[in-house]
Design a protein around this motif. Structure first.
Motif, mmCIF file in Angstrom:
data_model
loop_
_atom_site.group_PDB
_atom_site.id
_atom_site.type_symbol
_atom_site.label_atom_id
_atom_site.label_comp_id
_atom_site.label_asym_id
_atom_site.label_seq_id
_atom_site.Cartn_x
_atom_site.Cartn_y
_atom_site.Cartn_z
ATOM 1 N N GLU A 33 -7.173 -1.295 -10.940
ATOM 2 C CA GLU A 33 -5.506 -1.982 -11.188
ATOM 3 C C GLU A 33 -5.338 -2.760 -9.929
ATOM 4 O O GLU A 33 -4.649 -3.931 -9.953
ATOM 5 C CB GLU A 33 -4.636 -0.656 -10.923
ATOM 6 C CG GLU A 33 -4.419 0.011 -12.431
ATOM 7 C CD GLU A 33 -3.628 1.308 -12.169
ATOM 8 O OE1 GLU A 33 -3.084 1.504 -13.443
ATOM 9 O OE2 GLU A 33 -3.200 1.641 -11.168
ATOM 10 N N GLU A 34 -5.960 -2.523 -8.658
ATOM 11 C CA GLU A 34 -5.853 -3.383 -7.612
ATOM 12 C C GLU A 34 -6.605 -4.764 -7.742
ATOM 13 O O GLU A 34 -6.232 -5.671 -7.177
ATOM 14 C CB GLU A 34 -6.291 -2.609 -6.316
ATOM 15 C CG GLU A 34 -6.061 -3.311 -4.989
ATOM 16 C CD GLU A 34 -6.663 -2.741 -3.640
ATOM 17 O OE1 GLU A 34 -7.503 -3.496 -2.941
ATOM 18 O OE2 GLU A 34 -6.664 -1.344 -3.576
ATOM 19 N N CYS A 91 0.972 -1.124 -0.056
ATOM 20 C CA CYS A 91 -0.107 0.132 0.108
ATOM 21 C C CYS A 91 0.840 1.141 -0.042
ATOM 22 O O CYS A 91 0.602 2.204 -0.795
ATOM 23 C CB CYS A 91 -0.970 0.151 1.307
ATOM 24 S SG CYS A 91 -2.281 -1.143 0.900
ATOM 25 N N ASN A 143 2.333 1.918 -3.671
ATOM 26 C CA ASN A 143 1.397 1.905 -4.615
ATOM 27 C C ASN A 143 -0.052 3.043 -4.079
ATOM 28 O O ASN A 143 -1.191 2.407 -4.273
ATOM 29 C CB ASN A 143 0.677 0.616 -5.165
ATOM 30 C CG ASN A 143 1.738 -0.476 -5.662
ATOM 31 O OD1 ASN A 143 2.062 -0.447 -6.623
ATOM 32 N ND2 ASN A 143 2.325 -1.169 -4.648
ATOM 33 N N GLN A 144 0.573 4.019 -3.574
ATOM 34 C CA GLN A 144 -0.674 4.833 -3.294
ATOM 35 C C GLN A 144 -1.477 5.282 -4.113
ATOM 36 O O GLN A 144 -2.603 5.881 -3.866
ATOM 37 C CB GLN A 144 -0.045 5.996 -2.410
ATOM 38 C CG GLN A 144 0.795 5.679 -1.204
ATOM 39 C CD GLN A 144 1.427 6.623 -0.333
ATOM 40 O OE1 GLN A 144 1.273 7.838 -0.815
ATOM 41 N NE2 GLN A 144 2.152 6.611 0.459
ATOM 42 N N ASN A 145 -0.896 5.497 -5.466
ATOM 43 C CA ASN A 145 -1.738 6.241 -6.442
ATOM 44 C C ASN A 145 -2.575 5.188 -7.313
ATOM 45 O O ASN A 145 -2.962 5.460 -8.295
ATOM 46 C CB ASN A 145 -0.912 7.119 -7.367
ATOM 47 C CG ASN A 145 -0.274 8.177 -6.658
ATOM 48 O OD1 ASN A 145 -1.041 8.816 -5.728
ATOM 49 N ND2 ASN A 145 1.099 8.580 -6.939
ATOM 50 N N MET A 146 -2.286 3.774 -6.706
ATOM 51 C CA MET A 146 -3.101 2.718 -7.883
ATOM 52 C C MET A 146 -4.596 2.911 -7.387
ATOM 53 O O MET A 146 -5.248 2.976 -6.570
ATOM 54 C CB MET A 146 -2.630 1.283 -7.106
ATOM 55 C CG MET A 146 -3.152 -0.044 -7.830
ATOM 56 S SD MET A 146 -2.667 -1.375 -7.224
ATOM 57 C CE MET A 146 -0.847 -1.645 -7.837
ATOM 58 N N SER A 147 -5.055 2.695 -8.843
ATOM 59 C CA SER A 147 -6.600 2.624 -8.909
ATOM 60 C C SER A 147 -7.067 1.448 -8.453
ATOM 61 O O SER A 147 -6.623 0.398 -8.224
ATOM 62 C CB SER A 147 -7.143 3.026 -10.247
ATOM 63 O OG SER A 147 -6.744 2.035 -11.279
ATOM 64 N N CYS A 175 -6.043 -1.639 1.192
ATOM 65 C CA CYS A 175 -5.251 -0.308 1.617
ATOM 66 C C CYS A 175 -5.986 0.728 2.798
ATOM 67 O O CYS A 175 -5.501 1.479 3.270
ATOM 68 C CB CYS A 175 -4.841 0.468 0.533
ATOM 69 S SG CYS A 175 -3.435 -0.221 -0.476
#
Length: 469
Positions: free
Chosen positions: A99-100, A89, A92-96, A116
């Motif tokens: 995408e997750e 987490c 990958n703070q900007n992951m949509s 997250c």
């Protein structure tokens, strides 16, 4: 508000019990939490271990049918990720969300849930060190937010798999959980307060009795409750009032006997003087007898009105008749009554007549003039005002504030008297709950005004009769 607690012992007791209840509730909350903290943590490590073994029993996670059956049976929702990074987490703070979802191996959750959003508060890494319980992998307990609701959740890490388990249960508020204890504590304190108030009721009765005593009630007594120290105090208080009543009666009888003994020879002297031919001597002696008789009368009246136990004999009378009775008592024969619209007043007629009579006699003695005294009267709602206006020299400023006190006389000390007349007026007005106002006129002379609220004294008299029935 603070003055109420300062003046009322029961108010302070209620405040004390309220503060005690609050402190007890808060201490109970924290003590209970502290008492179960160690037990919770040892149980937590066991739960973490069993959760890990539960996931370990699924093997390589290929049998999703069995996994679904077990989760449905336990009313659990799960989301299984294939994540190798321990700091997924954070990295990958900007992951949509879409995408997750590519990292999700299997799930039985329909809502949009992100791992997250999970926040842990207890994990196996800390507890293994604390209790020495070892098992492979990592397990943590925490919460996750779904649709603005907080749900309990668990994350189990096994190899490269990360399993998110969610319990379909919404946490109740801590205060709701603790509400029964709060209610029981408050009820207990209220009951305890009522019991203590019952025990201390004699204090309230004594306070009420003292107020009645100040109003002149010497006949009522305090109800005796119980046999404790307060009951003994109530008995002694009743005995004390009875002794006061006896002493006052004895004093009144003594004064009555003394005044009778003084007046008897005065009457004989007056009779003998009437038989003497010398008119000048008769006039002089008769004036001295009047002076002595007036002095005895004023002393008796002043003594009766000095006690707070004097009562009023209230009755209704026309204002003209009230003034006429006062004129009949007074020696002042130059009085003008200017009352255009007569009305009925309620007062103690005898005592109020004495007030007007004393004012007229005072004007005759210290403010003689050809204009005499004018009496005015008015009624505004229930407030009665009677004014006696003379045309004398007036009253000096240093004397006007204290002239209604006992034994204070005007500047003309050659006049006979003891300075009791106006003090008697003041006491009678006080017993009526009224005011005695003395002022100088603009031109010359002084104005003596008396005023009282007749509805107020009727209400006080009614309450006094009801108080100890």
């Amino acid at each position: 508000m603070f003055s109420y607690f300062k003046k009322h012992v029961f108010g302070r007791l209620a405040l004390l019990f309220g503060v005690a209840a609050f402190i007890l509730v808060v201490l109970t909350y924290y003590v209970l939490n502290w008492a179960v903290q160690d037990k919770d943590t040892i149980f937590d490590i066991h739960d973490l271990y069993y959760h890990y073994k539960f996931i370990d029993s699924w093997g390589d996670l290929s049998d999703t049918i069995t996994i679904r059956e077990e989760l449905d049976n336990l009313k659990l929702s799960a989301k299984i990720y294939y994540i190798q990074s321990q700091n997924f987490c954070e990295e990958n703070q900007n992951m949509s969300y879409s995408e997750e979802q590519k990292l999700v191996y299997w799930q039985n959750i329909n809502e949009l849930v992100s791992i997250c959003d999970y926040i842990n508060y207890q994990d196996s890494h800390n507890l293994k060190k604390l209790y020495g319980v070892n098992f492979p992998g990592h397990v943590s307990f925490g919460d996750i937010e779904i649709n603005n609701q907080i749900y309990p959740a668990t994350v189990i890490e096994k190899d490269a798999w990360r399993v998110l388990l969610i319990i379909d249960y919404i946490y109740p508020s801590e205060w709701i959980t603790f509400l029964p204890i709060m209610l029981l504590t408050i009820i207990f304190m209220v009951v305890l307060y009522l019991i203590v108030r019952r025990f201390l009721k004699p204090i309230s009765l004594m306070q009420t009795r003292i107020v009645a005593l100040e109003g002149g009630d010497l006949d009522s007594s305090i109800d005796i409750i119980g046999e404790d120290e307060l009951a003994l105090l109530s008995k002694n208080f009743n005995s004390l009032i009875l002794e006061i009543k006896t002493l006052l009666k004895q004093k009144e009888r003594l004064l009555s006997d003394v005044s009778h003994e003084i007046r008897t020879p005065l009457s004989k002297m007056r009779l003998l003087l009437a038989m003497k031919p010398d008119k000048n001597k008769i006039k002089t002696m008769d004036a001295q007898i009047d002076y002595l008789d007036s002095m005895v009368t004023n002393i008796l009246i002043s003594d009766k009105l000095s006690a707070p136990y004097s009562t009023l004999d209230l009755e209704k009378i026309d204002i003209i008749n009230l003034v006429k009775q006062a004129q009949d008592l007074s020696k002042h024969d130059h009085v003008k009554v200017d009352i255009k619209n007569p009305f009925v007043v309620c007062c103690d007629v005898v005592k109020m007549s004495i007030v007007i009579k004393n004012i007229l006699d005072n004007a005759l003695k210290y403010a003689p003039s050809d204009a005499g005294v004018t009496i005015l009267a008015s009624k505004k709602q229930d407030i009665i005002t009677i004014s006696c206006i003379d045309s004398g020299p007036g009253i000096s400023e240093k004397l006007i504030s204290k002239i209604d006190k006992p034994f204070v006389r005007g500047e003309n000390l050659k006049k006979s008297g003891f300075g009791l007349g106006l003090s008697i007026c003041k006491k009678i007005l006080n017993s009526h709950g009224g005011n005695f106002i003395i002022s100088n006129n603009k031109d010359k002379g002084a104005c003596f005004s008396i005023e009282w609220n007749q509805r107020s004294i009727l209400k006080q008299e009614k309450n006094a009769k009801k108080q100890f029935k």
